[in-house]
Write an enzyme that holds these catalytic residues in place. Structure first.
Site, PDB file in Angstrom:
ATOM      1  N   SER A 151      30.442  40.044  30.747  1.00  0.00           N
ATOM      2  CA  SER A 151      31.388  39.511  29.770  1.00  0.00           C
ATOM      3  C   SER A 151      32.667  39.002  30.394  1.00  0.00           C
ATOM      4  O   SER A 151      33.263  38.041  29.899  1.00  0.00           O
ATOM      5  CB  SER A 151      31.715  40.583  28.734  1.00  0.00           C
ATOM      6  OG  SER A 151      32.303  41.705  29.350  1.00  0.00           O
ATOM      7  N   LYS A 171      33.148  40.636  42.800  1.00  0.00           N
ATOM      8  CA  LYS A 171      33.221  40.337  41.366  1.00  0.00           C
ATOM      9  C   LYS A 171      34.361  39.356  41.130  1.00  0.00           C
ATOM     10  O   LYS A 171      35.501  39.605  41.516  1.00  0.00           O
ATOM     11  CB  LYS A 171      33.439  41.612  40.558  1.00  0.00           C
ATOM     12  CG  LYS A 171      33.413  41.366  39.051  1.00  0.00           C
ATOM     13  CD  LYS A 171      33.306  42.639  38.233  1.00  0.00           C
ATOM     14  CE  LYS A 171      34.558  43.458  38.284  1.00  0.00           C
ATOM     15  NZ  LYS A 171      34.531  44.560  37.275  1.00  0.00           N
ATOM     16  N   MET A 208      33.963  44.720  47.114  1.00  0.00           N
ATOM     17  CA  MET A 208      33.596  46.119  47.376  1.00  0.00           C
ATOM     18  C   MET A 208      32.332  46.163  48.209  1.00  0.00           C
ATOM     19  O   MET A 208      31.650  45.155  48.402  1.00  0.00           O
ATOM     20  CB  MET A 208      33.384  46.852  46.057  1.00  0.00           C
ATOM     21  CG  MET A 208      32.150  46.420  45.308  1.00  0.00           C
ATOM     22  SD  MET A 208      32.223  46.720  43.533  1.00  0.00           S
ATOM     23  CE  MET A 208      33.180  45.291  43.020  1.00  0.00           C
ATOM     24  N   ASP A 258      32.659  54.838  30.581  1.00  0.00           N
ATOM     25  CA  ASP A 258      31.745  53.757  30.209  1.00  0.00           C
ATOM     26  C   ASP A 258      30.306  54.205  30.444  1.00  0.00           C
ATOM     27  O   ASP A 258      29.909  54.408  31.586  1.00  0.00           O
ATOM     28  CB  ASP A 258      32.060  52.523  31.043  1.00  0.00           C
ATOM     29  CG  ASP A 258      31.233  51.313  30.635  1.00  0.00           C
ATOM     30  OD1 ASP A 258      30.247  51.489  29.890  1.00  0.00           O
ATOM     31  OD2 ASP A 258      31.569  50.206  31.059  1.00  0.00           O
ATOM     32  N   ASN A 295      26.015  50.794  34.923  1.00  0.00           N
ATOM     33  CA  ASN A 295      27.006  51.464  35.760  1.00  0.00           C
ATOM     34  C   ASN A 295      26.425  52.606  36.573  1.00  0.00           C
ATOM     35  O   ASN A 295      27.154  53.278  37.297  1.00  0.00           O
ATOM     36  CB  ASN A 295      28.148  51.992  34.887  1.00  0.00           C
ATOM     37  CG  ASN A 295      28.909  50.873  34.215  1.00  0.00           C
ATOM     38  OD1 ASN A 295      28.864  49.735  34.670  1.00  0.00           O
ATOM     39  ND2 ASN A 295      29.577  51.178  33.133  1.00  0.00           N
ATOM     40  N   ASP A 339      31.667  50.664  38.374  1.00  0.00           N
ATOM     41  CA  ASP A 339      32.522  50.217  37.274  1.00  0.00           C
ATOM     42  C   ASP A 339      33.525  51.280  36.848  1.00  0.00           C
ATOM     43  O   ASP A 339      33.276  52.080  35.950  1.00  0.00           O
ATOM     44  CB  ASP A 339      31.667  49.795  36.084  1.00  0.00           C
ATOM     45  CG  ASP A 339      32.444  48.869  35.155  1.00  0.00           C
ATOM     46  OD1 ASP A 339      33.686  48.917  35.171  1.00  0.00           O
ATOM     47  OD2 ASP A 339      31.802  48.108  34.419  1.00  0.00           O
TER      48      ASP A 339
END
Length: 478
Positions: free
Chosen positions: A140, A158, A245, A288, A293, A307
């Site tokens: 998203s 990311k 990362m 989350d 994740n 995450d």
């Protein structure tokens, strides 16, 4: 920078006006479909309901496709509707919205390059031996790329979609208006709460520096635990819009659903134990519960944790309340359960007697598996559906208006997500001994009790809330 552009590529609308126009176009398309479908139904003598006209497979595909292209808050809300209300949405909408949890359209290379240059400068490729323009995951708020630096580091990078942070509020307002007017939401779903939840999450997750700090804190805190592995950020390549990362080769956690029973059980037990450690030792939790994740390394038997934008700090008083709740649940003592519910603000001294009785009955049902030494079969138990139905009943009863603290709601989400993951794995576990051991956990000293996010070098603001579906560790290598 290898250009292997995937077919599901589209530019992210990056201005508020452009995004509002796309949302308006979606609303117009749905309205036209409703008018045509309604006229056809009237011709054959049927009086159609608005929701029946909107919730057609074709319209569901239109909604999903448009949200996938827009990304950001628009896509986030679709994901939340799928995760939070999947048991009560019509199957056509629920099934197609579920696709939003796993995939979004990708940025075209030209737009990706613009973002990278803005953050790293025009000569950024000099730092890399390889940068694959084809994402290994997209979600998203950002998409993830595999890259190898000139000094040999294998990284997952990311990249946040352009314009996302500045369009959050308008996206939420526009999409909420479309969904409210469409009649597609069943009675009892508090769409305003979901809209506000999505808005807060996206504002928090927009700063990747914050997530990098939380990730480092978790990697430090779990460095002595051989059951888990956490990637570490690359500070020299991370910015507010980019989070670089370690790339950790692994498989989706759901892929272990076909593994031997003992492996599935161990994965579920390790995650439950970790949740207890987060709450009772670290005082900080990654809240989350999205399956993306959690990943798994079959060769090392380690769970990969990802995450950390959803990291949340719990104050000591709240932790003490949760201890009391878990202790009461394990004891099965209704008086203790009532006292714990009062302390945790599930109930108040003014709550009507019939509401108190009804709520305590629900708590006893929900916590019954915790008091058994026999393996609990997550996959076949009807408990999740029973709780969903009970929650809907409470939501429709406007005379019962007590809402637990926000911290508690985030904990609920984490616990519910772990339940669903254990069910997906088909885990069978005796919960009482696991949770009794978890309840016995405590921070050994005031120093050790300090949560990772409390240190100046690893600050993660309280209330951070993020549900981005991006997977940072992927088995894909191309």
């Amino acid at each position: 920078m290898a250009d292997n552009t995937p077919p599901d590529t589209s530019a992210v609308p990056s201005t508020r006006l452009g995004r509002a126009a796309r949302m308006g176009g979606l609303g117009g398309t749905l309205l036209g479909s409703v008018v045509a479908g309604g006229a056809q139904s009237l011709l054959v003598g049927r009086k159609p309901r608005l929701s029946d006209l909107v919730l057609t497979p074709a319209n569901a595909r239109r909604i999903t496709d448009e949200l996938s292209k827009m990304r950001g808050a628009a896509m986030k809300l679709g994901q939340l509707l799928s995760m939070d209300t999947g048991d009560v949405l019509p199957p056509e909408l629920s099934d197609i919205f579920a696709r939003l949890r796993a995939q979004a359209h990708h940025m075209p290379p030209a737009q990706l390059k613009t973002v990278l240059i803005r953050n790293w400068g025009p000569d950024f490729l000099r730092s890399f031996r390889k940068f694959d323009v084809r994402p290994i995951a997209a979600a998203s708020i950002g998409q993830v790329h595999r890259a190898t630096t000139k000094d040999g580091r294998d990284l997952a990078i990311k990249v946040q979609y352009p314009g996302i942070r500045h369009s959050i509020d308008s996206d939420i307002r526009n999409l909420g208006s479309v969904m409210k007017l469409s009649g597609m939401l069943p009675k009892g779903i508090d769409i305003d709460a979901l809209l506000e939840d999505a808005r807060q999450q996206l504002h928090e997750e927009g700063d990747y520096r914050q997530e990098a700090r939380a990730m480092t804190a978790y990697a430090d805190a779990l460095s002595d635990d051989p059951r888990f592995v956490v990637p570490r950020p690359a500070p020299d390549l991370s910015t507010q819009d980019i989070l670089a990362m370690d790339f950790i080769d692994s498989v989706p956690i759901e892929a272990m659903a076909t593994a031997p029973q003992n492996i599935r059980d161990r994965i579920a037990q390790d995650l439950i134990t970790l949740t207890c450690r987060e709450l009772f030792v670290l005082g900080t939790m990654q809240t989350d519960p999205n399956f993306a994740n959690f990943r798994y390394q079959p060769e090392t038997d380690r769970i990969v944790l990802l995450d950390f934008g959803a990291t949340r700090h719990f104050p000591n008083q709240r932790i003490a309340e949760y201890r009391q709740l878990l202790s009461a649940a394990l004891s099965g003592d209704r008086v203790q359960l009532h006292a714990a519910a009062l302390n945790a603000n599930y109930l108040t001294p003014d709550t009507a007697d019939h509401h108190t009785t009804r709520f305590l009955d629900l708590m006893e049902t929900a916590t019954a598996p915790l008091r058994s030494d026999q393996p609990f079969d997550f996959a076949t138990s009807p408990l999740a559906r029973q709780m969903t139905e009970a929650a809907q009943d409470f939501a429709q009863d406007r005379s019962f208006a007590v809402v637990p603290p926000t911290d508690t709601l985030f904990l609920h989400r984490k616990v519910a997500g772990l339940y669903l993951l254990a069910a997906r794995l088909g885990a069978k576990l005796p919960l009482r001994p696991i949770l009794t051991s978890g309840l016995a956990l405590s921070a050994p000293s005031a120093t050790a009790a300090a949560t990772p996010t409390q240190s100046p070098d690893a600050q993660s603001p309280q209330g951070s809330c993020k549900r981005d579906q991006t997977s940072y560790a992927s088995p894909q290598t191309t």
